[in-house]
Design a protein around this motif. Sequence first.
Motif, PDB file in Angstrom:
ATOM      1  N   PRO A 111       6.761  60.060  60.324  1.00 50.77           N
ATOM      2  CA  PRO A 111       6.411  59.000  61.284  1.00 50.77           C
ATOM      3  C   PRO A 111       7.641  58.407  61.981  1.00 50.77           C
ATOM      4  CG  PRO A 111       6.337  58.153  59.049  1.00 50.77           C
ATOM      5  CD  PRO A 111       6.636  59.618  58.930  1.00 50.77           C
ATOM      6  N   SER A 112       7.454  57.983  63.213  1.00 49.94           N
ATOM      7  CA  SER A 112       8.519  57.353  64.005  1.00 49.94           C
ATOM      8  C   SER A 112       8.142  55.921  64.363  1.00 49.94           C
ATOM      9  CB  SER A 112       8.750  58.142  65.296  1.00 49.94           C
ATOM     10  OG  SER A 112       9.092  59.473  65.008  1.00 49.94           O
ATOM     11  N   SER A 113       9.182  55.132  64.597  1.00 52.57           N
ATOM     12  CA  SER A 113       8.986  53.715  64.923  1.00 52.57           C
ATOM     13  C   SER A 113       9.042  53.476  66.423  1.00 52.57           C
ATOM     14  CB  SER A 113      10.092  52.870  64.277  1.00 52.57           C
ATOM     15  OG  SER A 113       9.977  52.868  62.888  1.00 52.57           O
ATOM     16  N   ALA A 114       8.215  52.560  66.878  1.00 52.97           N
ATOM     17  CA  ALA A 114       8.330  52.025  68.238  1.00 52.97           C
ATOM     18  C   ALA A 114       7.618  50.682  68.242  1.00 52.97           C
ATOM     19  CB  ALA A 114       7.715  52.947  69.276  1.00 52.97           C
ATOM     20  N   ALA A 115       8.004  49.845  69.185  1.00 52.56           N
ATOM     21  CA  ALA A 115       7.444  48.492  69.206  1.00 52.56           C
ATOM     22  C   ALA A 115       7.462  47.931  70.611  1.00 52.56           C
ATOM     23  CB  ALA A 115       8.261  47.590  68.289  1.00 52.56           C
ATOM     24  N   LYS A 116       6.599  46.966  70.830  1.00 47.90           N
ATOM     25  CA  LYS A 116       6.584  46.235  72.104  1.00 47.90           C
ATOM     26  C   LYS A 116       6.383  44.754  71.831  1.00 47.90           C
ATOM     27  CE  LYS A 116       4.531  49.832  75.085  1.00 47.90           C
ATOM     28  NZ  LYS A 116       3.216  50.331  75.537  1.00 47.90           N
ATOM     29  N   ILE A 117       6.972  43.960  72.711  1.00 47.31           N
ATOM     30  CA  ILE A 117       6.634  42.538  72.693  1.00 47.31           C
ATOM     31  C   ILE A 117       6.096  42.171  74.070  1.00 47.31           C
ATOM     32  CG2 ILE A 117       8.935  41.662  73.396  1.00 47.31           C
ATOM     33  CD1 ILE A 117       8.434  39.300  71.429  1.00 47.31           C
ATOM     34  N   GLY A 118       4.971  41.485  74.076  1.00 50.24           N
ATOM     35  CA  GLY A 118       4.426  40.956  75.333  1.00 50.24           C
ATOM     36  C   GLY A 118       4.905  39.531  75.505  1.00 50.24           C
ATOM     37  N   GLU A 130      15.760  48.975  83.106  1.00 48.54           N
ATOM     38  CA  GLU A 130      16.363  49.743  82.014  1.00 48.54           C
ATOM     39  C   GLU A 130      17.650  49.066  81.557  1.00 48.54           C
ATOM     40  OE1 GLU A 130      14.801  52.071  80.688  1.00 48.54           O
ATOM     41  OE2 GLU A 130      13.441  52.898  82.182  1.00 48.54           O
ATOM     42  N   THR A 131      17.844  49.037  80.265  1.00 45.63           N
ATOM     43  CA  THR A 131      19.024  48.367  79.723  1.00 45.63           C
ATOM     44  C   THR A 131      19.635  49.198  78.600  1.00 45.63           C
ATOM     45  OG1 THR A 131      18.082  47.195  77.814  1.00 45.63           O
ATOM     46  CG2 THR A 131      17.628  46.258  79.975  1.00 45.63           C
ATOM     47  N   ASP A 132      20.859  48.846  78.257  1.00 33.92           N
ATOM     48  CA  ASP A 132      21.467  49.431  77.059  1.00 33.92           C
ATOM     49  C   ASP A 132      21.389  48.441  75.893  1.00 33.92           C
ATOM     50  OD1 ASP A 132      23.322  47.538  77.792  1.00 33.92           O
ATOM     51  OD2 ASP A 132      25.042  48.888  77.752  1.00 33.92           O
ATOM     52  N   GLN A 133      20.556  47.419  76.033  1.00 37.02           N
ATOM     53  CA  GLN A 133      20.367  46.424  74.981  1.00 37.02           C
ATOM     54  C   GLN A 133      19.378  46.949  73.945  1.00 37.02           C
ATOM     55  OE1 GLN A 133      21.995  42.986  75.772  1.00 37.02           O
ATOM     56  NE2 GLN A 133      22.994  44.786  76.622  1.00 37.02           N
ATOM     57  N   ASP A 134      19.228  46.232  72.839  1.00 36.91           N
ATOM     58  CA  ASP A 134      18.300  46.718  71.813  1.00 36.91           C
ATOM     59  C   ASP A 134      16.831  46.528  72.211  1.00 36.91           C
ATOM     60  OD1 ASP A 134      17.926  44.007  71.385  1.00 36.91           O
ATOM     61  OD2 ASP A 134      18.960  43.964  69.455  1.00 36.91           O
ATOM     62  N   ILE A 135      16.607  45.877  73.342  1.00 37.82           N
ATOM     63  CA  ILE A 135      15.241  45.792  73.875  1.00 37.82           C
ATOM     64  C   ILE A 135      14.859  47.072  74.627  1.00 37.82           C
ATOM     65  CG2 ILE A 135      15.197  43.265  74.078  1.00 37.82           C
ATOM     66  CD1 ILE A 135      15.885  43.660  77.097  1.00 37.82           C
ATOM     67  N   THR A 136      15.838  47.860  75.000  1.00 33.67           N
ATOM     68  CA  THR A 136      15.704  49.124  75.741  1.00 33.67           C
ATOM     69  C   THR A 136      15.081  48.904  77.131  1.00 33.67           C
ATOM     70  OG1 THR A 136      15.483  50.244  73.615  1.00 33.67           O
ATOM     71  CG2 THR A 136      15.053  51.556  75.579  1.00 33.67           C
ATOM     72  N   HIS A 137      13.752  48.781  77.186  1.00 34.39           N
ATOM     73  CA  HIS A 137      13.079  48.625  78.481  1.00 34.39           C
ATOM     74  C   HIS A 137      12.454  47.240  78.628  1.00 34.39           C
ATOM     75  CE1 HIS A 137      13.028  53.049  78.351  1.00 34.39           C
ATOM     76  NE2 HIS A 137      12.376  52.965  77.218  1.00 34.39           N
ATOM     77  N   ILE A 138      12.389  46.779  79.858  1.00 34.56           N
ATOM     78  CA  ILE A 138      11.537  45.633  80.202  1.00 34.56           C
ATOM     79  C   ILE A 138      10.532  46.133  81.238  1.00 34.56           C
ATOM     80  CG2 ILE A 138      11.419  43.371  81.331  1.00 34.56           C
ATOM     81  CD1 ILE A 138      14.236  42.807  80.225  1.00 34.56           C
ATOM     82  N   TRP A 139       9.257  45.940  80.935  1.00 35.05           N
ATOM     83  CA  TRP A 139       8.209  46.390  81.874  1.00 35.05           C
ATOM     84  C   TRP A 139       7.633  45.192  82.625  1.00 35.05           C
ATOM     85  CZ3 TRP A 139       4.308  50.331  79.297  1.00 35.05           C
ATOM     86  CH2 TRP A 139       5.009  51.474  78.863  1.00 35.05           C
ATOM     87  N   HIS A 140       7.573  45.324  83.923  1.00 32.10           N
ATOM     88  CA  HIS A 140       6.841  44.336  84.716  1.00 32.10           C
ATOM     89  C   HIS A 140       5.381  44.767  84.786  1.00 32.10           C
ATOM     90  CE1 HIS A 140      11.051  44.151  86.101  1.00 32.10           C
ATOM     91  NE2 HIS A 140      10.838  42.865  86.116  1.00 32.10           N
ATOM     92  N   PRO A 141       4.469  43.824  84.801  1.00 29.49           N
ATOM     93  CA  PRO A 141       3.056  44.224  84.746  1.00 29.49           C
ATOM     94  C   PRO A 141       2.600  44.949  86.025  1.00 29.49           C
ATOM     95  CG  PRO A 141       3.260  41.845  85.056  1.00 29.49           C
ATOM     96  CD  PRO A 141       4.645  42.368  84.783  1.00 29.49           C
ATOM     97  N   SER A 142       1.684  45.885  85.825  1.00 29.73           N
ATOM     98  CA  SER A 142       1.118  46.671  86.928  1.00 29.73           C
ATOM     99  C   SER A 142      -0.226  46.114  87.387  1.00 29.73           C
ATOM    100  CB  SER A 142       0.920  48.128  86.468  1.00 29.73           C
ATOM    101  OG  SER A 142       2.158  48.735  86.173  1.00 29.73           O
TER     102      SER A 142
END
Lengths: 508, 508
Positions: free
Chosen positions: A343-350, A370-382
């Motif tokens: 199993p692999s890990s992934a997570a999101k925070i809204g 896109e970032t090099d931070q530990d948040i990796t991506h920030i998604w804007h809502p579609s």
Amino acid sequence: MFATMGALGLAPTAQAAGREQPFHAPKSSDFTLTGRGAAKVVIVGGGIAGLASAYELGKAGYDCTVLEARDRTGGRNFTVRGGDTTTDLYGNTQTARFGEGHYMNAGPARLPQWMVTLDYCRELGVPIEVFTNTNADAYLYNESTGMTKPMRYRTAKADVYGYVSELLAKATGKGALDKELTATDQEKLVEFLKDFGELGDKLTYEGGERRGYTTVPAAAGTPGVLLGDIPTASEVFATGVGRYFSFEFGFDQAMLMFQPVGGMDQIPKALTKAIGSHRIRTGAAVSKITDKGSGVTVTYTQGGRTKSIEADYCIGALPPNILAKIPHNLGSGVQSALEAITPSSAAKIGLEYRSRWWELDHKIYGGITETDQDITHIWHPSYGFHGERGVLIGYYNYGDDADSYAKLTPEEREKRAVAAGVKIYGEKYRTELASSFSHHWRQTPHLEAAWHDTPGGPDDARYKPLNEPTGRVYFAGDWLSYTDAWQHGAFTSARKAVTALHARVLSS
Amino acid sequence: MFATMGALGLAPTAQAAGREQPFHAPKSSDFTLTGRGAAKVVIVGGGIAGLASAYELGKAGYDCTVLEARDRTGGRNFTVRGGDTTTDLYGNTQTARFGEGHYMNAGPARLPQWMVTLDYCRELGVPIEVFTNTNADAYLYNESTGMTKPMRYRTAKADVYGYVSELLAKATGKGALDKELTATDQEKLVEFLKDFGELGDKLTYEGGERRGYTTVPAAAGTPGVLLGDIPTASEVFATGVGRYFSFEFGFDQAMLMFQPVGGMDQIPKALTKAIGSHRIRTGAAVSKITDKGSGVTVTYTQGGRTKSIEADYCIGALPPNILAKIPHNLGSGVQSALEAITPSSAAKIGLEYRSRWWELDHKIYGGITETDQDITHIWHPSYGFHGERGVLIGYYNYGDDADSYAKLTPEEREKRAVAAGVKIYGEKYRTELASSFSHHWRQTPHLEAAWHDTPGGPDDARYKPLNEPTGRVYFAGDWLSYTDAWQHGAFTSARKAVTALHARVLSS
């Protein structure tokens, strides 16, 4: 029968790149000539693979029962709305406080045009809309390379493509490619580079409108002010912003991408409705699978009581890491195959905001920063453009980053994610925040994975006992496909299991 | 006052590239301290510039009257739906037969994130959705370069970017850029190129998943079959497909783009409602504009009768080519300025199909196919995904191409457009067709232009009499902006005229 299905396959057109394998759903009339009847099938797991199996078999009248351990179907297809409550394996309980109409897709969130998931949306009547996977106005931010402020995709592309074009045009001019290209080819290449890199007559990159403006062109008197501070080639390459460009070329990720209107769980909801909720038992955690030769017994607990169900066949549609923990008599080959898949890990925070400041202040309507931070991506809502509120995805991260956030309390996760976002977007990232909800798949009961690592690929010899029926038990899931972590993998794997099971019933 | 407005301007944030000039709409309270009252304004032309002028002035209580020659407001913002009838200057009458819910935006159709048009959508409550300006799965087709079948964007990009990367990596390896780049920069460049061009370890391009598949990856047993026939660098450059790539880098055209839900004319409809339809006279063709020093008289015909209206001020918001034909007493400077601006041709044909075969057979959900044919572009619809029917834009062309189609009957236009599309999409482009509707702006009464050519740009000295008030007459329109052909130009030009007029009234 398989040969026939192949022969009946959709005739590929000249342009039909991206065709799925032909699939012929079981239908009642398949039984007419054989005099045989549909069998009873128990399906372990009410995620996409399990639901798709029950749905497709149901078309031919199979008597299917789906056992789902959680209180909802969909598996990792999980849309979080206000009022939804979860408790993770570390004991963190959260209740989402998102406003009416707002949601986050904690699991799958985007659909490329070629995946069969879209075909299921059409068939099931699930409306779709564009998922904004790429946006020229979203940001790139690499703190580790010394960037002190974000750069817009459009600016980064203009600069990188500008210098790449200038350098290649120069090298060509010097004759460095005389062995590789004819004079005509060189001419065509340079013609392309001039346009691609917005080069001037001297074939040098000197910025231009593609980078953007500080004041946009408007009425007479306002020609616009071009964004200044054009970096040197050395400075641009040093930022490393170019590393993000190829994402949008990916066969899986290239725009246009889509999402169901109102949340990804519209898909399992529609499947559940089509199957019939009387066929689905939720809160039913399977504790044993027994192949008896003439049938299958599946034991499960529901409401604190142990129950069992008998069927002609079983489809195991749980994640492999969960299946591996369930006692069975399917042999050590099955068990070692299940255990080989990890199993692999992934997570999101809204992050729900009281205003859509990213639209108002930044003119960003969707897309991914896109970032090099530990948040990796920030998604804007579609969805919800121009509305009062909106839910950003404040981190979508994997592996160690996801695990390290998982160890924090939900409040700490929020604080850390917001601190990273503030560096890119400024203080409103903190001050406009209304509520948050974080979801970590590795710590989610009954799933315990975002996706899986299948050493050697799904057709490796060691997985043969999973790819072929073991007695009367079949397996299905995205983890048995070449598109792990995508619903397409779950759907096509379910189709494969259903096709094999149906062929067996028809010929038995 | 202008100084104050500047001082009050929105403080630019570090990331606010793409900001519009600050605009402060007139408001009733502006008159409170001065004791002055709002004036009477006649606005000639009910397109976006005219409507925006009336809308903004109306916020302060100005008594505005809009005179519009056509039977609808919006000007070139024209959405064609089933039942709409037009007659062009050549006498062709067409009635659209599109099904319920289907439409074509004959004029403006897309909104970048930075344009104020989106702000008006928000302010007016016009819902928006993504306009699919770019699609990796749409086609490129250059017959003149010898292409015998279309190529998908994704495939073209993979090949061109692959070879560009390979060639630049090679040149770098040969030391051809040792003068331009340090060793460190060269390393970073090559690292970028490997990823950008999907190069192998030998730094050569050999195709890959970005090109696409003939059979897509799916369940175990179906790893997918990569699209074959990888062309050589020479073959790829010869196709000229790379010429289309830079379109999406444009400040005006980069995704994400948007459109109002239900048709672009939701904007003029909302403006019309906000202004109040009692203030708008349609079918009112202006025949004379007279500046009297103390006011303005505008003469017009409506329902066969000649009428006139008196006002304190006038805003001329017609296209310049139309204004130039209307008698006035504003002087030769105005007249020669109007005549210096020349009208341009553009046209679209909407092709309604009985099925959305482009989604079903080609897996193309929106986006634009680019061609070197006289149809120029083919647009796939950005709405109605998975529906039964859909309207493609079968040509969106300009200049001579548009004029040559204009000379044909609507039936002939359809036939010619369909023949071009069949080459790219196959026979369904013909056999599934239900109806068509073509619209040519140069041949549209009362407008006679798609957009305009303004030699020297809108701030050229010769246009001074248009950019400043001539007596009590102001001018507004996209043609007096740096974003000609965009509603943004009309809106910002209207804002400029309104701001100047209001400042004058406040200080008079």
